[in-house]
Design a protein around this motif. Sequence first.
Motif, mmCIF file in Angstrom:
data_model
loop_
_atom_site.group_PDB
_atom_site.id
_atom_site.type_symbol
_atom_site.label_atom_id
_atom_site.label_comp_id
_atom_site.label_asym_id
_atom_site.label_seq_id
_atom_site.Cartn_x
_atom_site.Cartn_y
_atom_site.Cartn_z
ATOM 1 N N PHE A 197 9.114 12.765 -3.565
ATOM 2 C CA PHE A 197 9.859 12.336 -4.757
ATOM 3 C C PHE A 197 9.348 12.937 -6.076
ATOM 4 N N GLY A 198 8.182 13.592 -6.051
ATOM 5 C CA GLY A 198 7.676 14.256 -7.250
ATOM 6 C C GLY A 198 7.526 13.305 -8.432
ATOM 7 N N LYS A 199 8.182 13.644 -9.565
ATOM 8 C CA LYS A 199 8.056 12.852 -10.796
ATOM 9 C C LYS A 199 8.694 11.466 -10.688
ATOM 10 N N GLN A 202 0.855 -1.184 0.000
ATOM 11 C CA GLN A 202 0.000 0.000 0.000
ATOM 12 C C GLN A 202 0.894 1.239 0.000
ATOM 13 N N PHE A 203 0.761 2.067 -1.062
ATOM 14 C CA PHE A 203 1.573 3.281 -1.173
ATOM 15 C C PHE A 203 0.832 4.476 -0.570
ATOM 16 N N ASN A 204 1.549 5.311 0.161
ATOM 17 C CA ASN A 204 1.025 6.603 0.614
ATOM 18 C C ASN A 204 1.408 7.615 -0.470
ATOM 19 N N LYS A 205 0.570 7.679 -1.522
ATOM 20 C CA LYS A 205 0.935 8.439 -2.719
ATOM 21 C C LYS A 205 1.114 9.928 -2.438
ATOM 22 N N ARG A 206 0.307 10.465 -1.511
ATOM 23 C CA ARG A 206 0.430 11.899 -1.229
ATOM 24 C C ARG A 206 1.810 12.208 -0.660
ATOM 25 N N THR A 207 2.221 11.439 0.328
ATOM 26 C CA THR A 207 3.524 11.681 0.951
ATOM 27 C C THR A 207 4.662 11.367 -0.021
ATOM 28 N N LEU A 217 7.900 9.327 -8.489
ATOM 29 C CA LEU A 217 6.935 8.413 -7.881
ATOM 30 C C LEU A 217 6.665 7.178 -8.745
ATOM 31 N N PRO A 218 6.375 7.320 -10.084
ATOM 32 C CA PRO A 218 6.120 6.118 -10.893
ATOM 33 C C PRO A 218 7.301 5.158 -10.922
ATOM 34 N N VAL A 219 8.533 5.719 -10.871
ATOM 35 C CA VAL A 219 9.722 4.865 -10.880
ATOM 36 C C VAL A 219 9.761 4.009 -9.619
ATOM 37 N N ILE A 220 9.488 4.636 -8.472
ATOM 38 C CA ILE A 220 9.501 3.906 -7.197
ATOM 39 C C ILE A 220 8.413 2.837 -7.183
ATOM 40 N N GLN A 221 7.230 3.201 -7.675
ATOM 41 C CA GLN A 221 6.134 2.227 -7.703
ATOM 42 C C GLN A 221 6.487 1.027 -8.589
#
Length: 681
Positions: A459-461, A449-454, A463-467
């Motif tokens: 990490f800004g842009k 479960q990702f806390n996308k807001r935080t 985020l998709p890489v981390i996911q």
Amino acid sequence: MRFLASRVRSHLVFNHCFYRLHFRMASSSTTVKKDAFPFDKQRLEGTLLNRFFYAPAFEIYGGVAGLYDYGPPGASLQANIINEWRKHFIIEEHMLELDTTIMTPAPVFETSGHVARFMDWMVKDSQTGDVLRADHLVKNVLEARLAGDKEARGLAVQPPVDDKDKKKKVKKVKGKVGVKLEDEVVAEYENILAQLDNYTGLELGELCRKYKITNPDTDNEVSEPQPFNLMFASSIGPTGQHPGYLRPETAQGHFMNFSRLLSFNNGKLPFASAQIGRSFRNEISPRAGLLRVREFTMAEIEHYVDPEDKTHERFHEVRDVELDLLPRDVQSSGNTKVTRMTVGEAVKKGIIANETLGYFVARIYLFLTKIGINPARLRFRQHMKNEMAHYACDCWDAEIHNSTGWTECVGCADRSAYDLTVHSKKTGIPLIASQQLEEPIVIEKEVVQFNKRTLGKMFGKELPVIQNIVNDMDEVSLQKLKGELAQGVATIVSSEGREFKLTPDLLTIERQTIKQSIREYTPNVIEPSFGLGRILYCLLEHSFWSREQDVERVVLSLPPIIAPTKVLIVPLSTKRFDHLVRDVSSKLRKSGVFSSVDDSNQSIGRRYARNDALGTPYGVTLDFASLQKGTMTLRERDTTEQLIGPIDEVIAVVTELVQGTIDWAEARQRLPAYDGVQALD
């Protein structure tokens, strides 16, 4: 009237005498000896150029290497090959046909790996700067030295001919041609050639240094091999804001449309898509005619299959097809000896990876032999580890032997799930199939479960890489990450080597019990890929021969199904036969048989000989007996045998011959042999 009757009688006497002579000549050739003269590549190339099968493109401007135009017979031959390919694969296998764009945006090929990996190794002449393909240089020089060794030992040797100047170039290999080699050196050369496709650029450079391989044209040393990307770069839009490439294959167009294809097929797997179209590769030094060009026509199939079930429902139909196989382990040992075995045996022993791959290998064999490729000059070679495409887990090349050696004409690869996976990751669009399970299954798995807001704030842009990094982790990796987070901080690394530090407030990993009634998976892809120009050229070589009595009387023994012209109509040189010619032409057209008329003032024998060189399998002759009795003769190209019968009956027989429903032996049962006298009875 008396004058007319006299003219008719004189023509009949001429006709009688001519056909008595022509029949005796034909009868002497009923046993075809296609190896009466050794193969002459220059004579073949002269024939193909003079008959305009193909010619260098832009010739009046000096031409450009690797670009060719097809003339009327060549274009027709290619169209007929394509037509048979469509019947053999698209229609018989119920494939979904596509026609996708040639111009492709750069991100597609960046994602597929072509920008980074679609390359050959090139070397430069140290003095002239001429560019050569490294593996071809090594191959040509070592083969020339081996040929020289055989010459020095007094053994028969057929000089290699990559092009019309190749023989001259071979002789320029300083101090090697005609020189006897040590037995150990011969063994080394043969070992290198057997696994040449397995060498890296660095290893090719080492071979050039170790064996003093130089440019055969100049005897100059060459540079270290450098990678050269084979794609033609371009741009899309008036300002060039969208970089792009001309496609080097048609495959990516299939993958871009996978979801639509799956939907069109009602969500069912397995299924296949197929496409015939132009592709482009910026070859380093194209010197082998149609065998190595920069623009060509490909026919490609993408067969989508469940990765857990690569059986094929029609495999039993091809199980007993025998093939000449050259597995990778044989090549790695420095050997090129093929093994003859059935497809069923090869799959059972694991030589060919799975049934679906084996099924298509067999179907490729059946197609190539159907259109006229000599099965004794056809083998299937498995790719070795270093030459395997970045996307493949197993690959076999259909290689056809010709005057330049063994040439890859068809590749059949198991691309696994590579393409759909990388494009899905890049775009975020799921390229998957689903299967309704007969009984739901209950599994335990780690759920992220990702806390996308935080995450977004931190990490800004990125985020998709981390996911993507986390979502790609297997159960073991997720459990390890979960343990590191429990200690306060965890580090993950992208494929490019970038590090990201994560804390428990950014994501949580919990083990959950999940009930699944639908299984989702990324299909694997089996890809047969055909280079139609190479097949066409090899077919012409395999079909070319000369009459035993005259080396200049050349013949192309093309099968009727792919011959450019099926029937030649030969009237005696007089306008009196015009209405019969029109009638026969019309009836053949209505039967779907492509014919041509030769009403020149040359002898009938010369007219037939001219069309034998075009590969025309059958000819019909209209003479005075046709006017008087309504009969017509039928001639077969290879044997020059002739049959005779009523015009409509001959048309019916030749139509069946062209369609392949009967052969010449059956035609001889339907029509009597022409003996040169019957026309006057």
